[in-house]
Design an enzyme around this catalytic site. Structure first.
Site, mmCIF file in Angstrom:
data_model
loop_
_atom_site.group_PDB
_atom_site.id
_atom_site.type_symbol
_atom_site.label_atom_id
_atom_site.label_comp_id
_atom_site.label_asym_id
_atom_site.label_seq_id
_atom_site.Cartn_x
_atom_site.Cartn_y
_atom_site.Cartn_z
ATOM 1 N N ASP A 70 0.842 -1.204 0.000
ATOM 2 C CA ASP A 70 0.000 0.000 0.000
ATOM 3 C C ASP A 70 0.877 1.254 0.000
ATOM 4 O OD1 ASP A 70 -2.389 -1.689 0.450
ATOM 5 O OD2 ASP A 70 -1.418 -2.042 2.369
ATOM 6 N N HIS A 124 -4.726 -3.257 6.600
ATOM 7 C CA HIS A 124 -4.510 -3.545 5.184
ATOM 8 C C HIS A 124 -5.846 -4.013 4.604
ATOM 9 C CE1 HIS A 124 -3.064 -5.016 1.401
ATOM 10 N NE2 HIS A 124 -3.590 -6.189 1.666
HETATM 11 P P1 NAI Z 1 -2.202 -18.325 -3.887
HETATM 12 O O1 NAI Z 1 -3.571 -18.888 -3.685
HETATM 13 O O2 NAI Z 1 -1.603 -18.278 -5.235
HETATM 14 O O3 NAI Z 1 -1.182 -19.121 -2.949
HETATM 15 C C1 NAI Z 1 -1.440 -19.414 -1.618
HETATM 16 C C2 NAI Z 1 -0.676 -20.670 -1.270
HETATM 17 O O4 NAI Z 1 -0.781 -20.870 0.138
HETATM 18 C C3 NAI Z 1 -1.226 -21.934 -1.939
HETATM 19 O O5 NAI Z 1 -0.162 -22.597 -2.608
HETATM 20 C C4 NAI Z 1 -1.762 -22.755 -0.778
HETATM 21 O O6 NAI Z 1 -1.605 -24.156 -0.983
HETATM 22 C C5 NAI Z 1 -0.881 -22.250 0.366
HETATM 23 N N1 NAI Z 1 -1.431 -22.474 1.704
HETATM 24 C C6 NAI Z 1 -2.722 -22.402 2.106
HETATM 25 N N2 NAI Z 1 -2.816 -22.703 3.398
HETATM 26 C C7 NAI Z 1 -1.562 -22.944 3.846
HETATM 27 C C8 NAI Z 1 -1.025 -23.340 5.095
HETATM 28 N N3 NAI Z 1 -1.819 -23.560 6.145
HETATM 29 N N4 NAI Z 1 0.311 -23.503 5.188
HETATM 30 C C9 NAI Z 1 1.109 -23.321 4.135
HETATM 31 N N5 NAI Z 1 0.652 -22.975 2.909
HETATM 32 C C10 NAI Z 1 -0.673 -22.786 2.773
HETATM 33 O O7 NAI Z 1 -2.259 -16.879 -3.206
HETATM 34 P P2 NAI Z 1 -1.252 -15.653 -3.426
HETATM 35 O O8 NAI Z 1 -1.695 -14.857 -4.576
HETATM 36 O O9 NAI Z 1 0.139 -16.152 -3.368
HETATM 37 O O10 NAI Z 1 -1.600 -14.771 -2.122
HETATM 38 C C11 NAI Z 1 -1.312 -15.240 -0.828
HETATM 39 C C12 NAI Z 1 -1.961 -14.340 0.220
HETATM 40 O O11 NAI Z 1 -1.401 -13.036 0.187
HETATM 41 C C13 NAI Z 1 -3.470 -14.145 0.053
HETATM 42 O O12 NAI Z 1 -4.067 -14.244 1.345
HETATM 43 C C14 NAI Z 1 -3.585 -12.736 -0.445
HETATM 44 O O13 NAI Z 1 -4.826 -12.148 -0.086
HETATM 45 C C15 NAI Z 1 -2.445 -12.076 0.292
HETATM 46 N N6 NAI Z 1 -1.978 -10.804 -0.248
HETATM 47 C C16 NAI Z 1 -1.612 -9.821 0.647
HETATM 48 C C17 NAI Z 1 -1.144 -8.600 0.231
HETATM 49 C C18 NAI Z 1 -0.755 -7.545 1.218
HETATM 50 O O14 NAI Z 1 -0.470 -6.428 0.773
HETATM 51 N N7 NAI Z 1 -0.697 -7.783 2.521
HETATM 52 C C19 NAI Z 1 -1.030 -8.308 -1.205
HETATM 53 C C20 NAI Z 1 -1.390 -9.386 -2.081
HETATM 54 C C21 NAI Z 1 -1.857 -10.595 -1.593
#
Ligand code: NAI
Length: 328
Positions: free
Chosen positions: A159, A187
């Protein structure tokens, strides 16, 4: 030669993980002279893809990369970890209420917090990226009573970087000339990007912009809703920019901020600026000697006060909800 730093990444097989791991292994997280060991933590369904990513990491022959371990057991994944990037989370699916989302994520972040408490290195630093990031960080922190609370942080650096870029476009000044921007609060869409203490080429940013309507109607919503705009355009959520922000956050935490600048991070509140103690809220922060400090003594005008309070109220509601669910 330096001892390697162990970096655990959860959600390693996801899209942020894919954008993040190669940069960590190449030295961009901690420095070009710091060897790293990677721990990839996934759920069972993600292990095969994580193995594929590990093969690619091998194929980069990164001189700093001293090992890759893959696990679906948090007790193994966080064993000896110096830095933990908690990226994997349960996304909101259609029809899911906020309470369901918090509960599903509590099922992830509570055991991970406990595993960090029991197995991580004494100097562990935790960055929560997975949403809802602030409250997930609070859940993990509450489950780790033996780790100083300040070691748990939530990511608002994306952000912050988005705000820098928007202000740069508006003023024509390069991002390197913009300092002391702040993201306050959660966030989420209630976050408040604040330019009133920011500087553009040494001048007060609010005065340079001189357009409160632009701030209220364009700047703030553009920054706060950027995540949705990326999904709309790309058909997938921000990944490379989120990974970049995670790199920035930890790099700043370890290496410090410049003397004439600060950044934004979700850190445990000490009660500053009327943010209830213990909430993990975004603040203006400096970093030195591996510690974030909340910048003190800033005047908060009416425009800012209303917006900070609204975002903090949302954080308090999330805290109440996870308390009610027995997650903290
Ligand atoms: P994604 O769905 O591509 O990957 C998430 C991965 O986490 C998957 O491979 C899944 O198998 C794994 N996973 C789920 N539960 C788990 C657990 N208990 N232990 C270990 N691995 C686990 O999602 P992406 O795009 O990589 O995003 C990840 C997170 O980041 C989302 O929650 C998204 O909302 C968040 N995010 C936060 C931002 C921020 O500024 N704080 C910005 C962009 C995304």
């Amino acid at each position: 030669t330096r001892t390697p730093v162990t970096v655990t990444v959860t959600g390693a097989a996801g899209q942020i993980g894919y954008a993040l791991l190669f940069r960590i292994a190449s030295g961009q997280l901690l420095g070009a002279d710091v060897p790293v060991k990677l721990r990839l933590l996934e759920i069972p369904q993600g292990l095969k893809a994580a193995e594929g990513t590990a093969m690619e990491l091998d194929d980069c022959a990164f001189p700093l990369l001293q090992g890759i371990d893959i696990s679906d057991d948090p007790n193994v994944g966080f064993d000896g970890a110096n830095v933990a990037l908690l990226v994997g989370a349960r996304p909101r699916t259609k029809g899911m209420e906020r309470g369901d989302l918090l509960e599903a994520n509590g099922g992830i972040f509570k055991p991970q917090g406990k595993a960090i408490n029991d197995h991580a290195a004494d100097d562990i630093k935790v960055l929560v990226v997975g949403n809802p990031a602030n409250t997930n960080a609070l859940i993990a922190q509450a489950a780790a009573p033996d780790v100083p609370a300040e070691r748990f942080t939530a990511m608002t650096r994306l952000d912050h970087n988005r705000a820098l870029s928007q202000l740069s476009k508006k003023t024509g000044a390069p991002v390197s000339e913009i300092k002391k921007l702040t993201i306050w609060g959660n966030h989420s869409a209630t976050q408040y990007p604040d330019v009133f203490h920011a500087e553009v080429a040494g001048k007060n940013a609010a005065e340079v912009v001189n357009d409160e309507q632009w701030l209220a109607d364009t700047f703030i919503p553009t920054v706060a809703k950027r995540g949705a705009a990326i999904i709309e355009a790309r058909g997938a959520s921000s990944a490379a920019s989120a990974a970049n922000a995670a790199i920035d956050h930890v790099h700043t935490w370890v290496n410090g901020t410049d003397a004439d600048n600060w950044t934004s991070a979700g850190v445990v509140s000490d009660g500053s600026y009327g943010v209830p103690e213990g909430l993990i809220s975004s603040f203006p922060v400096t970093a030195a000697n591996g510690k974030f400090e909340i910048v003190q003594g800033l005047d908060v005008n009416e425009f800012s006060r209303t917006r900070i309070d609204a975002s903090v109220k949302e954080l308090e509601e999330e805290r109440e909800a996870v308390r009610g669910l027995g997650l903290i």
